[in-house]
Scaffold this motif. Sequence first.
Motif, mmCIF file in Angstrom:
data_model
loop_
_atom_site.group_PDB
_atom_site.id
_atom_site.type_symbol
_atom_site.label_atom_id
_atom_site.label_comp_id
_atom_site.label_asym_id
_atom_site.label_seq_id
_atom_site.Cartn_x
_atom_site.Cartn_y
_atom_site.Cartn_z
ATOM 1 N N LEU A 1 -24.504 -29.570 -3.875
ATOM 2 C CA LEU A 1 -25.043 -28.209 -3.775
ATOM 3 C C LEU A 1 -26.323 -28.240 -2.957
ATOM 4 C CD1 LEU A 1 -24.681 -27.075 -7.503
ATOM 5 C CD2 LEU A 1 -23.298 -26.318 -5.581
ATOM 6 N N THR A 2 -26.449 -27.299 -2.010
ATOM 7 C CA THR A 2 -27.674 -27.128 -1.239
ATOM 8 C C THR A 2 -28.062 -25.652 -1.267
ATOM 9 O OG1 THR A 2 -26.551 -26.742 0.866
ATOM 10 C CG2 THR A 2 -27.113 -29.028 0.338
ATOM 11 N N SER A 3 -29.325 -25.384 -1.068
ATOM 12 C CA SER A 3 -29.802 -24.002 -1.032
ATOM 13 C C SER A 3 -29.433 -23.356 0.291
ATOM 14 C CB SER A 3 -31.324 -23.956 -1.190
ATOM 15 O OG SER A 3 -31.684 -24.405 -2.469
ATOM 16 N N GLY A 4 -29.086 -22.074 0.233
ATOM 17 C CA GLY A 4 -28.832 -21.305 1.446
ATOM 18 C C GLY A 4 -27.558 -21.709 2.148
ATOM 19 N N THR A 20 -29.935 -28.346 -7.041
ATOM 20 C CA THR A 20 -29.325 -28.835 -5.812
ATOM 21 C C THR A 20 -29.288 -30.358 -5.861
ATOM 22 O OG1 THR A 20 -31.450 -28.831 -4.647
ATOM 23 C CG2 THR A 20 -30.066 -26.853 -4.448
ATOM 24 N N GLY A 21 -28.339 -30.912 -5.155
ATOM 25 C CA GLY A 21 -28.181 -32.359 -5.118
ATOM 26 C C GLY A 21 -26.729 -32.747 -5.246
ATOM 27 N N VAL A 22 -26.490 -33.973 -5.679
ATOM 28 C CA VAL A 22 -25.163 -34.551 -5.802
ATOM 29 C C VAL A 22 -24.871 -34.818 -7.273
ATOM 30 C CG1 VAL A 22 -23.844 -36.661 -5.345
ATOM 31 C CG2 VAL A 22 -25.122 -35.580 -3.506
ATOM 32 N N LEU A 23 -23.654 -34.533 -7.674
ATOM 33 C CA LEU A 23 -23.195 -34.802 -9.029
ATOM 34 C C LEU A 23 -21.826 -35.460 -8.918
ATOM 35 C CD1 LEU A 23 -23.762 -34.011 -12.151
ATOM 36 C CD2 LEU A 23 -22.081 -32.238 -11.722
ATOM 37 N N LEU A 24 -21.600 -36.513 -9.692
ATOM 38 C CA LEU A 24 -20.305 -37.189 -9.712
ATOM 39 C C LEU A 24 -19.826 -37.244 -11.148
ATOM 40 C CD1 LEU A 24 -18.136 -38.711 -8.063
ATOM 41 C CD2 LEU A 24 -19.391 -40.819 -8.585
ATOM 42 N N PHE A 25 -18.615 -36.744 -11.372
ATOM 43 C CA PHE A 25 -18.006 -36.696 -12.698
ATOM 44 C C PHE A 25 -16.803 -37.624 -12.654
ATOM 45 C CE2 PHE A 25 -15.250 -34.252 -15.795
ATOM 46 C CZ PHE A 25 -16.009 -34.545 -16.916
ATOM 47 N N GLU A 81 -25.762 -16.909 -6.015
ATOM 48 C CA GLU A 81 -26.583 -18.084 -6.296
ATOM 49 C C GLU A 81 -27.296 -18.608 -5.060
ATOM 50 O OE1 GLU A 81 -23.600 -17.704 -9.452
ATOM 51 O OE2 GLU A 81 -23.426 -17.709 -7.302
ATOM 52 N N ASN A 82 -26.895 -18.143 -3.871
ATOM 53 C CA ASN A 82 -27.459 -18.578 -2.602
ATOM 54 C C ASN A 82 -27.371 -20.096 -2.457
ATOM 55 O OD1 ASN A 82 -28.721 -18.382 -0.067
ATOM 56 N ND2 ASN A 82 -30.751 -18.635 -0.974
ATOM 57 N N VAL A 83 -26.161 -20.629 -2.713
ATOM 58 C CA VAL A 83 -25.943 -22.063 -2.566
ATOM 59 C C VAL A 83 -24.697 -22.334 -1.730
ATOM 60 C CG1 VAL A 83 -27.083 -22.758 -4.710
ATOM 61 C CG2 VAL A 83 -24.634 -22.300 -4.725
ATOM 62 N N THR A 84 -24.768 -23.411 -0.979
ATOM 63 C CA THR A 84 -23.605 -23.973 -0.304
ATOM 64 C C THR A 84 -23.069 -25.059 -1.217
ATOM 65 O OG1 THR A 84 -24.384 -23.485 1.914
ATOM 66 C CG2 THR A 84 -22.844 -25.316 1.695
ATOM 67 N N TYR A 85 -21.751 -25.088 -1.405
ATOM 68 C CA TYR A 85 -21.149 -26.098 -2.266
ATOM 69 C C TYR A 85 -20.101 -26.873 -1.485
ATOM 70 C CZ TYR A 85 -17.404 -22.663 -2.571
ATOM 71 O OH TYR A 85 -16.407 -21.776 -2.257
ATOM 72 N N VAL A 86 -19.980 -28.138 -1.852
ATOM 73 C CA VAL A 86 -18.951 -29.019 -1.317
ATOM 74 C C VAL A 86 -18.389 -29.766 -2.517
ATOM 75 C CG1 VAL A 86 -18.521 -31.055 0.112
ATOM 76 C CG2 VAL A 86 -20.071 -29.279 0.930
ATOM 77 N N GLN A 87 -17.078 -29.834 -2.596
ATOM 78 C CA GLN A 87 -16.445 -30.528 -3.714
ATOM 79 C C GLN A 87 -15.278 -31.364 -3.207
ATOM 80 O OE1 GLN A 87 -15.031 -28.090 -6.951
ATOM 81 N NE2 GLN A 87 -13.465 -29.615 -7.402
ATOM 82 N N PHE A 88 -15.183 -32.597 -3.703
ATOM 83 C CA PHE A 88 -14.074 -33.491 -3.397
ATOM 84 C C PHE A 88 -13.515 -34.056 -4.696
ATOM 85 C CE2 PHE A 88 -16.218 -33.507 0.660
ATOM 86 C CZ PHE A 88 -15.193 -33.654 1.584
#
Length: 184
Positions: free
Chosen positions: A83-86, A100-105, A62-69
Amino acid sequence: MNRTKMLRQSLLILLTVISFFACSKKSDNPVAPTTPSTELKLTLGSQQLTFSQGIGGYAIQENVTYVQFTKAEAGDTLIFFLLTSGKQTGNQPWDSNQDTGVLLFQYGNSGTIIYSPSQGSTNLTSYGNVGSSIAGSFSGTLVDDNQSQISVSGNFSVQRSADVNTIGKKISNDILNLIQLVEM
């Protein structure tokens, strides 16, 4: 933004990373000598939250960097995705076409609320080798299920995990269907 698509990818990230840690050790990724801090300081509207459980990495296909908390707060579970590109430092605007962007669940005592990106940007200030940090800041506007907008900003640092081949889409569709069944 296709909120369903971003939620699917984000939930799949969680499952992929969990399964990755359970059964894999990549030796082809350079490893940093120290363990960075893991923290997200989030401002959502006027509410300030600090998260201390997080993961981050890169999905090759997917060529994405992910961060999850994740965080438990006042009877709710909060899951934060970014999620950001590259896989590089720099400022990136949130892009609904690239998911890409921020999502809060948020779910629990407050019901189920999904905050998806409306507009904003993420600035990655650190993108180190595996074991070192992915860090940065973000600011923008999220929209909830009722199309109400809320401002969001924050800064984060998380240890980079080994690259994963994919965050996939088949499993994320199954997870989204399960969540929809639970909500009924």
